[in-house]
Write a protein that holds these residues in place. Sequence first.
Motif, PDB file in Angstrom:
ATOM      1  N   ASP A 148       4.690  -2.583  -2.892  1.00 28.07           N
ATOM      2  CA  ASP A 148       3.711  -3.473  -3.510  1.00 28.07           C
ATOM      3  C   ASP A 148       4.298  -4.880  -3.532  1.00 28.07           C
ATOM      4  O   ASP A 148       5.398  -5.090  -4.059  1.00 28.07           O
ATOM      5  N   THR A 149       3.568  -5.827  -2.977  1.00 26.57           N
ATOM      6  CA  THR A 149       3.940  -7.238  -3.036  1.00 26.57           C
ATOM      7  C   THR A 149       2.785  -7.978  -3.698  1.00 26.57           C
ATOM      8  O   THR A 149       1.810  -8.338  -3.031  1.00 26.57           O
ATOM      9  N   PRO A 150       2.847  -8.191  -5.015  1.00 25.51           N
ATOM     10  CA  PRO A 150       1.740  -8.866  -5.706  1.00 25.51           C
ATOM     11  C   PRO A 150       1.493 -10.281  -5.211  1.00 25.51           C
ATOM     12  O   PRO A 150       0.362 -10.752  -5.225  1.00 25.51           O
ATOM     13  N   TYR A 151       2.556 -10.970  -4.774  1.00 23.38           N
ATOM     14  CA  TYR A 151       2.347 -12.298  -4.193  1.00 23.38           C
ATOM     15  C   TYR A 151       3.571 -12.699  -3.377  1.00 23.38           C
ATOM     16  O   TYR A 151       4.693 -12.254  -3.631  1.00 23.38           O
ATOM     17  N   GLU A 152       3.331 -13.550  -2.390  1.00 26.76           N
ATOM     18  CA  GLU A 152       4.391 -14.112  -1.561  1.00 26.76           C
ATOM     19  C   GLU A 152       3.889 -15.428  -0.976  1.00 26.76           C
ATOM     20  O   GLU A 152       2.852 -15.464  -0.308  1.00 26.76           O
ATOM     21  N   GLY A 153       4.600 -16.498  -1.272  1.00 27.16           N
ATOM     22  CA  GLY A 153       4.227 -17.796  -0.740  1.00 27.16           C
ATOM     23  C   GLY A 153       4.698 -17.979   0.685  1.00 27.16           C
ATOM     24  O   GLY A 153       5.759 -17.477   1.075  1.00 27.16           O
ATOM     25  N   PHE A 154       3.906 -18.725   1.469  1.00 25.99           N
ATOM     26  CA  PHE A 154       4.247 -19.012   2.861  1.00 25.99           C
ATOM     27  C   PHE A 154       4.209 -20.524   3.060  1.00 25.99           C
ATOM     28  O   PHE A 154       3.139 -21.124   3.157  1.00 25.99           O
ATOM     29  N   PRO A 155       5.379 -21.158   3.133  1.00 24.83           N
ATOM     30  CA  PRO A 155       5.425 -22.626   3.156  1.00 24.83           C
ATOM     31  C   PRO A 155       4.863 -23.246   4.422  1.00 24.83           C
ATOM     32  O   PRO A 155       4.477 -24.419   4.397  1.00 24.83           O
ATOM     33  N   ASN A 156       4.817 -22.490   5.530  1.00 22.45           N
ATOM     34  CA  ASN A 156       4.323 -23.049   6.787  1.00 22.45           C
ATOM     35  C   ASN A 156       2.974 -22.454   7.202  1.00 22.45           C
ATOM     36  O   ASN A 156       2.640 -22.422   8.389  1.00 22.45           O
ATOM     37  N   GLN A 157       2.201 -21.973   6.229  1.00 18.68           N
ATOM     38  CA  GLN A 157       0.859 -21.460   6.484  1.00 18.68           C
ATOM     39  C   GLN A 157      -0.126 -22.122   5.518  1.00 18.68           C
ATOM     40  O   GLN A 157       0.250 -22.544   4.421  1.00 18.68           O
ATOM     41  N   TYR A 158      -1.403 -22.155   5.916  1.00 19.75           N
ATOM     42  CA  TYR A 158      -2.443 -22.659   5.016  1.00 19.75           C
ATOM     43  C   TYR A 158      -2.724 -21.675   3.882  1.00 19.75           C
ATOM     44  O   TYR A 158      -3.211 -22.062   2.823  1.00 19.75           O
ATOM     45  N   MET A 159      -2.416 -20.391   4.128  1.00 25.82           N
ATOM     46  CA  MET A 159      -2.705 -19.342   3.162  1.00 25.82           C
ATOM     47  C   MET A 159      -1.411 -18.768   2.601  1.00 25.82           C
ATOM     48  O   MET A 159      -0.318 -18.994   3.127  1.00 25.82           O
ATOM     49  N   ASP A 160      -1.546 -17.997   1.534  1.00 26.80           N
ATOM     50  CA  ASP A 160      -0.449 -17.220   0.964  1.00 26.80           C
ATOM     51  C   ASP A 160      -0.895 -15.765   0.861  1.00 26.80           C
ATOM     52  O   ASP A 160      -2.083 -15.447   0.978  1.00 26.80           O
ATOM     53  N   MET A 161       0.048 -14.894   0.637  1.00 28.31           N
ATOM     54  CA  MET A 161      -0.276 -13.483   0.439  1.00 28.31           C
ATOM     55  C   MET A 161      -0.443 -13.238  -1.053  1.00 28.31           C
ATOM     56  O   MET A 161       0.481 -13.472  -1.838  1.00 28.31           O
ATOM     57  N   THR A 162      -1.625 -12.789  -1.446  1.00 31.63           N
ATOM     58  CA  THR A 162      -1.900 -12.567  -2.863  1.00 31.63           C
ATOM     59  C   THR A 162      -1.894 -11.088  -3.235  1.00 31.63           C
ATOM     60  O   THR A 162      -2.049 -10.763  -4.408  1.00 31.63           O
ATOM     61  N   ASN A 163      -1.707 -10.221  -2.262  1.00 26.41           N
ATOM     62  CA  ASN A 163      -1.456  -8.807  -2.533  1.00 26.41           C
ATOM     63  C   ASN A 163      -1.223  -8.098  -1.206  1.00 26.41           C
ATOM     64  O   ASN A 163      -1.862  -8.413  -0.203  1.00 26.41           O
ATOM     65  N   ASN A 164      -0.276  -7.176  -1.223  1.00 26.19           N
ATOM     66  CA  ASN A 164      -0.040  -6.350  -0.044  1.00 26.19           C
ATOM     67  C   ASN A 164       0.487  -5.000  -0.513  1.00 26.19           C
ATOM     68  O   ASN A 164       1.532  -4.927  -1.162  1.00 26.19           O
ATOM     69  N   ARG A 165      -0.251  -3.955  -0.232  1.00 25.79           N
ATOM     70  CA  ARG A 165       0.176  -2.605  -0.607  1.00 25.79           C
ATOM     71  C   ARG A 165       0.251  -1.744   0.646  1.00 25.79           C
ATOM     72  O   ARG A 165      -0.716  -1.620   1.395  1.00 25.79           O
ATOM     73  N   SER A 166       1.416  -1.166   0.850  1.00 25.74           N
ATOM     74  CA  SER A 166       1.638  -0.280   1.991  1.00 25.74           C
ATOM     75  C   SER A 166       2.023   1.099   1.481  1.00 25.74           C
ATOM     76  O   SER A 166       2.939   1.237   0.664  1.00 25.74           O
ATOM     77  N   THR A 167       1.338   2.116   1.959  1.00 23.80           N
ATOM     78  CA  THR A 167       1.647   3.506   1.641  1.00 23.80           C
ATOM     79  C   THR A 167       1.941   4.233   2.943  1.00 23.80           C
ATOM     80  O   THR A 167       1.182   4.097   3.913  1.00 23.80           O
ATOM     81  N   TYR A 168       3.043   4.974   2.993  1.00 25.19           N
ATOM     82  CA  TYR A 168       3.439   5.561   4.272  1.00 25.19           C
ATOM     83  C   TYR A 168       4.073   6.937   4.077  1.00 25.19           C
ATOM     84  O   TYR A 168       4.589   7.280   3.011  1.00 25.19           O
ATOM     85  N   VAL A 169       4.014   7.717   5.154  1.00 26.50           N
ATOM     86  CA  VAL A 169       4.708   9.000   5.262  1.00 26.50           C
ATOM     87  C   VAL A 169       5.389   9.016   6.621  1.00 26.50           C
ATOM     88  O   VAL A 169       4.768   8.705   7.647  1.00 26.50           O
ATOM     89  N   ASN A 170       6.674   9.367   6.627  1.00 25.96           N
ATOM     90  CA  ASN A 170       7.456   9.344   7.861  1.00 25.96           C
ATOM     91  C   ASN A 170       8.276  10.618   7.939  1.00 25.96           C
ATOM     92  O   ASN A 170       9.033  10.934   7.017  1.00 25.96           O
ATOM     93  N   GLY A 171       8.115  11.357   9.028  1.00 27.08           N
ATOM     94  CA  GLY A 171       8.849  12.596   9.211  1.00 27.08           C
ATOM     95  C   GLY A 171       9.787  12.525  10.396  1.00 27.08           C
ATOM     96  O   GLY A 171       9.504  11.868  11.400  1.00 27.08           O
ATOM     97  N   LYS A 172      10.922  13.213  10.286  1.00 28.99           N
ATOM     98  CA  LYS A 172      11.944  13.191  11.337  1.00 28.99           C
ATOM     99  C   LYS A 172      12.571  14.565  11.475  1.00 28.99           C
ATOM    100  O   LYS A 172      12.908  15.213  10.486  1.00 28.99           O
ATOM    101  N   TYR A 173      12.723  15.011  12.728  1.00 32.53           N
ATOM    102  CA  TYR A 173      13.445  16.252  13.017  1.00 32.53           C
ATOM    103  C   TYR A 173      14.491  15.970  14.084  1.00 32.53           C
ATOM    104  O   TYR A 173      14.186  15.366  15.121  1.00 32.53           O
TER     105      TYR A 173
END
Length: 721
Positions: free
Chosen positions: A259-284
């Motif tokens: 969960d990234t509730p916010y992240e500023g981007f100094p070289n973009q017109y926009m910023d990230m105001t939320n990012n949620r990633s859910t994942y499952v990773n399997g390895k054999y």
Amino acid sequence: MSRFPAAPSPAEAALCGCIVAFCAHAAPARAGDPVVTLPSLSIEATDLPSLADSPLSASSPGASDRAAAQLGSPDAVALFHDTPGFSAYSAGGISSLPVLNGMADDRVATVVDGVRISAGCPNHMNPAMSYIDPDSVQTATAIAGITPVSLGGDSTAGTVDVERRDPQFARKGQVLVTGHVTGNYRSNGGGSGASGTVTLADDTFSLRYTASYAHAGDYHAGGDGGVVRSTDYLTFNHAVTLGMHKGNHLLALTAGQQDTPYEGFPNQYMDMTNNRSTYVNGKYDGSFDWGDLEVRGYWQRVDHVMDMLGDKGGHSPTTGMPMNTDSRMAGYTLKATIPLGPRDTLRLGSSFDHDGLNDWWPPLQGSMMMGPGTFHNVNNGHRDRLGHYAEWEARWTPRLSTLLGFRNDLVMMNTGPVSPYSWTGMMAAADATAARAFNAMDRGRTDVNFDVTALTRWQALDSLTIEGGYARKTRSPNLYERYAWGRGAMATKMIGWFGDGNGYVGNPNLTPEIANTASITIDWHDPHGQAWDLKIQPYYTYTHHYVNVVRLAQYSNGTSRLEFVNHDAQSYGINASGSYRLWNTVRYGQGDLVGTVDWVRGQDLVTRSGLYHQMPANGMVGVHETVGNWTGRVEMTFVKSKDTVDRLRNEPRTPGYALLGLGGSYRWRYLALNAGIDNVMNQKYYLPLGGLSLGDYDATGVLGPLKGMGRSFNVSLTGSF
């Protein structure tokens, strides 16, 4: 100031507190309860390391380098600081984009836990390495230039491979409880973070939980540079890994969420105001009589929101510009390693990656420009890649080995019909016309790509190893390069991951890039130990159908509207690294002189302009000392002025600079203290790959290059049990 909280929520704080409390009360590991960490399964025994797994162009940061990198940044890209041929261009505080030999972002095969993760954002605010906390990393390897086909396709620059720690197990009949907790602080920007891991295991099953938190405010530039706006962030990571081990077989399943509730981007017109990633990773991983087998599978969902944080004016129901992205990724990889005899080894592999993308911009209440409908930027888009390869490695003598590999990647792309904010009115006329033309065309595209890699390694002397070869690598355009259809000034400026302030228009008729690279690596080293080492790698790359740009229009502030097109391009350069043992005594421990030098030059052969984001000549020289439990370092980084730029993108020139860094660590029993000072002299400098400081532009009206971070005192404390 951001409208979002600058500290973890009570729930998050309680969770981090639970980790700390558990670690504080857990009994320390005893000498009689050793941890069993499974070695990598391998059936090969040879005088020379494998060309596929360890080409001379591969670089992995050492323990001291990794500790220094983690000390100042929660960005996993920082692990490769001072790696030959590697650089990074600035984005958010945890979202830098990798560059190998002057080729950036999608041209680099970025692999995290065996998975190629695509950025699900028109500004690439959520690249692959932003999803892993540096404290969770077990191995980190960058291969610049000629890359074996088994280590990635659909790329032209090389491969960056990052892996989490494998599960740990106890000795038979015992129970293992182990882990660690780390807290850190960075004075510049008030950055703070915490991470921890707990493992409970017997000799067959292992359960691990990891968590991390990182936060910082806007950082200050050196000298009189002041605050660099839009550089704050807040992020949390959680993951649970279940492992099972029996004989020569290992199964691991990891489920996690970021969960990234916010992240500023100094070289973009926009910023990230939320990012949620859910994942499952399997390895054999398994070892059989016929060879080794590795199987991986993954699924990931990303919900991504952009708008403007406080530095850019903030947002509300009637202000700002909401932009939403949903990405769904899934795939598998299969790799079989088959010995054909004492001399020959065959590797066969197959992989499939699905990237589904929806990108839409909701209407803004009361706005005539951003309404009344929804702007559909990418509607049910997908990019599917099916790849197969065969790789033959032969060891002709104990000193001579060769590698020959062939790979085919089938890339299938399409997207649904789109819509502007409005089909009528003067403000939406350009986008409405473009949307009608886009919807009327056949948008499906299929690329059939072929890669070839040929490598030879010759150990001419005990002190001299030479490796050289040729690679043909192919990359298909990404979804935005082909399908970003908007033509209006505002719509185009929302597309672009280059940090240059320009607006971008996609081109459905783009063809894949084909890069032909020739390179040689010379490794001259101490034949009796590690007293000295010198590695030099010159290279040349000619890229047919390089995806570059042409200018369609220029805006009043000097930025432009650009369209992606295919041109031919070339790049060439040299990477070098070395070390020399200065002393090795009982009283003063061990001291080493280390250094790196990189130089690259790229050119568009149609426009004769320099290629974008080419790092100027740079290097590092340092002295590292180890005495007992103490490790210290003094390093000076040198960067030449950036004079060769991409004039079509209005890339800024930047002056050269030199930065002094100090650091040291001390370990005793179950504690480790790590401290350092970055930019000791508080030098004011500009980032050669930082693009334009758009966050400062919104506040001051001055458009200039992005300033680097000033002096920072950094400290971390780790407790293990």
